[in-house]
Design a protein around this motif. Structure first.
Motif, PDB file in Angstrom:
ATOM      1  N   SER A   1       0.843  -1.190   0.000  1.00 59.07           N
ATOM      2  CA  SER A   1       0.000   0.000   0.000  1.00 59.07           C
ATOM      3  C   SER A   1       0.879   1.242   0.000  1.00 59.07           C
ATOM      4  O   SER A   1       2.038   1.208   0.428  1.00 59.07           O
ATOM      5  N   LEU A   2       0.297   2.321  -0.479  1.00 56.78           N
ATOM      6  CA  LEU A   2       1.015   3.599  -0.555  1.00 56.78           C
ATOM      7  C   LEU A   2      -0.027   4.707  -0.535  1.00 56.78           C
ATOM      8  O   LEU A   2      -1.112   4.540  -1.117  1.00 56.78           O
ATOM      9  N   ARG A   3       0.288   5.824   0.105  1.00 58.85           N
ATOM     10  CA  ARG A   3      -0.634   6.954   0.090  1.00 58.85           C
ATOM     11  C   ARG A   3       0.052   8.177  -0.502  1.00 58.85           C
ATOM     12  O   ARG A   3       1.110   8.604  -0.022  1.00 58.85           O
ATOM     13  N   LEU A   4      -0.569   8.707  -1.524  1.00 58.83           N
ATOM     14  CA  LEU A   4      -0.100   9.954  -2.122  1.00 58.83           C
ATOM     15  C   LEU A   4      -0.848  11.132  -1.509  1.00 58.83           C
ATOM     16  O   LEU A   4      -2.017  11.012  -1.148  1.00 58.83           O
ATOM     17  N   SER A   5      -0.155  12.243  -1.415  1.00 62.34           N
ATOM     18  CA  SER A   5      -0.762  13.483  -0.934  1.00 62.34           C
ATOM     19  C   SER A   5      -0.543  14.586  -1.952  1.00 62.34           C
ATOM     20  O   SER A   5       0.421  14.553  -2.722  1.00 62.34           O
ATOM     21  N   CYS A   6      -1.432  15.553  -1.922  1.00 68.39           N
ATOM     22  CA  CYS A   6      -1.299  16.731  -2.789  1.00 68.39           C
ATOM     23  C   CYS A   6      -1.679  17.949  -1.958  1.00 68.39           C
ATOM     24  O   CYS A   6      -2.840  18.099  -1.569  1.00 68.39           O
ATOM     25  N   GLY A   7      -0.699  18.796  -1.686  1.00 69.37           N
ATOM     26  CA  GLY A   7      -0.944  20.018  -0.953  1.00 69.37           C
ATOM     27  C   GLY A   7      -1.290  21.158  -1.889  1.00 69.37           C
ATOM     28  O   GLY A   7      -0.656  21.299  -2.938  1.00 69.37           O
TER      29      GLY A   7
ATOM     30  N   LEU B   1      -4.578  10.066  -2.182  1.00 73.71           N
ATOM     31  CA  LEU B   1      -4.906   8.876  -2.957  1.00 73.71           C
ATOM     32  C   LEU B   1      -4.307   7.685  -2.209  1.00 73.71           C
ATOM     33  O   LEU B   1      -3.087   7.523  -2.173  1.00 73.71           O
ATOM     34  N   GLN B   2      -5.168   6.887  -1.617  1.00 70.48           N
ATOM     35  CA  GLN B   2      -4.739   5.668  -0.953  1.00 70.48           C
ATOM     36  C   GLN B   2      -4.701   4.563  -1.988  1.00 70.48           C
ATOM     37  O   GLN B   2      -5.727   4.237  -2.597  1.00 70.48           O
ATOM     38  N   MET B   3      -3.513   3.995  -2.174  1.00 70.00           N
ATOM     39  CA  MET B   3      -3.326   2.955  -3.180  1.00 70.00           C
ATOM     40  C   MET B   3      -3.127   1.634  -2.454  1.00 70.00           C
ATOM     41  O   MET B   3      -2.091   1.393  -1.845  1.00 70.00           O
ATOM     42  N   ASN B   4      -4.130   0.786  -2.510  1.00 68.44           N
ATOM     43  CA  ASN B   4      -4.048  -0.550  -1.907  1.00 68.44           C
ATOM     44  C   ASN B   4      -3.930  -1.605  -3.000  1.00 68.44           C
ATOM     45  O   ASN B   4      -4.451  -1.434  -4.103  1.00 68.44           O
ATOM     46  N   ILE B   5      -3.259  -2.668  -2.679  1.00 67.04           N
ATOM     47  CA  ILE B   5      -3.030  -3.770  -3.605  1.00 67.04           C
ATOM     48  C   ILE B   5      -2.547  -3.238  -4.957  1.00 67.04           C
ATOM     49  O   ILE B   5      -3.134  -3.538  -6.016  1.00 67.04           O
ATOM     50  N   PRO B   6      -1.494  -2.433  -4.966  1.00 65.85           N
ATOM     51  CA  PRO B   6      -1.003  -1.925  -6.250  1.00 65.85           C
ATOM     52  C   PRO B   6      -0.437  -3.058  -7.092  1.00 65.85           C
ATOM     53  O   PRO B   6       0.030  -4.081  -6.561  1.00 65.85           O
ATOM     54  N   LYS B   7      -0.481  -2.842  -8.407  1.00 65.94           N
ATOM     55  CA  LYS B   7       0.022  -3.813  -9.361  1.00 65.94           C
ATOM     56  C   LYS B   7       1.162  -3.165 -10.157  1.00 65.94           C
ATOM     57  O   LYS B   7       1.221  -1.933 -10.260  1.00 65.94           O
ATOM     58  N   PRO B   8       2.023  -3.949 -10.759  1.00 65.21           N
ATOM     59  CA  PRO B   8       3.105  -3.365 -11.575  1.00 65.21           C
ATOM     60  C   PRO B   8       2.575  -2.413 -12.652  1.00 65.21           C
ATOM     61  O   PRO B   8       3.227  -1.415 -12.965  1.00 65.21           O
ATOM     62  N   GLU B   9       1.389  -2.682 -13.186  1.00 64.85           N
ATOM     63  CA  GLU B   9       0.823  -1.807 -14.223  1.00 64.85           C
ATOM     64  C   GLU B   9       0.348  -0.472 -13.672  1.00 64.85           C
ATOM     65  O   GLU B   9      -0.052   0.411 -14.432  1.00 64.85           O
ATOM     66  N   ASP B  10       0.378  -0.288 -12.352  1.00 63.99           N
ATOM     67  CA  ASP B  10       0.075   1.011 -11.757  1.00 63.99           C
ATOM     68  C   ASP B  10       1.301   1.924 -11.737  1.00 63.99           C
ATOM     69  O   ASP B  10       1.192   3.088 -11.336  1.00 63.99           O
ATOM     70  N   THR B  11       2.440   1.417 -12.150  1.00 66.61           N
ATOM     71  CA  THR B  11       3.652   2.233 -12.206  1.00 66.61           C
ATOM     72  C   THR B  11       3.458   3.395 -13.160  1.00 66.61           C
ATOM     73  O   THR B  11       3.095   3.204 -14.328  1.00 66.61           O
TER      74      THR B  11
END
Length: 123
Positions: free
Chosen positions: A17-23, A81-91
């Motif tokens: 999992s990864l979380r992106l932020s945008c200020g 943007l909370q990214m759960n279960i990311p896949k290689p194609e989400d790169t």
């Protein structure tokens, strides 16, 4: 003018999992619908998700539905943007965007863009 700065990108393993932020700074953040787009190497920029100014309406690309969650905190002028279960194609490089409505953003009608943050998903 609205200035958008993304953060939180990096290397993540598939299934993690990864979380992106945008200020946001400048004009009133809460007055805009917000969205995330991405551009993979050698591909066109594509829509990922969008959220209304109140947070009450969200829309997702089919490729991320059920795995990614868009949210916002208007008190902090921040989009997530909370990214759960990311896949290689989400790169891809992920871009934050601001526009007048979710419908407009869904169709690529963006008033302001961030510079992007790179997400790499390893298999």
């Amino acid at each position: 003018q609205v200035q958008l700065v993304e953060s939180g990108g990096g290397l993540v393993q598939a299934g993690g999992s990864l979380r992106l932020s945008c200020g946001a700074s400048g004009r009133t953040f809460s007055g805009y619908a917000m969205g995330w787009f991405r551009q993979a190497p050698g591909k066109e920029r594509e829509f990922v998700a969008t959220i209304s100014w109140s947070g009450g309406k969200t829309l997702y690309a089919d490729s991320v539905k059920g795995r990614f969650t868009i949210s916002r905190d208007n008190a902090k002028n921040t989009l997530y943007l909370q990214m759960n279960i990311p896949k290689p194609e989400d790169t891809a490089v992920y871009y934050c965007a601001a526009g007048p409505s979710t419908a407009t953003i869904l169709n690529g009608g963006v008033d302001y863009w961030g510079k992007g943050t790179l997400v790499t998903v390893s298999s």
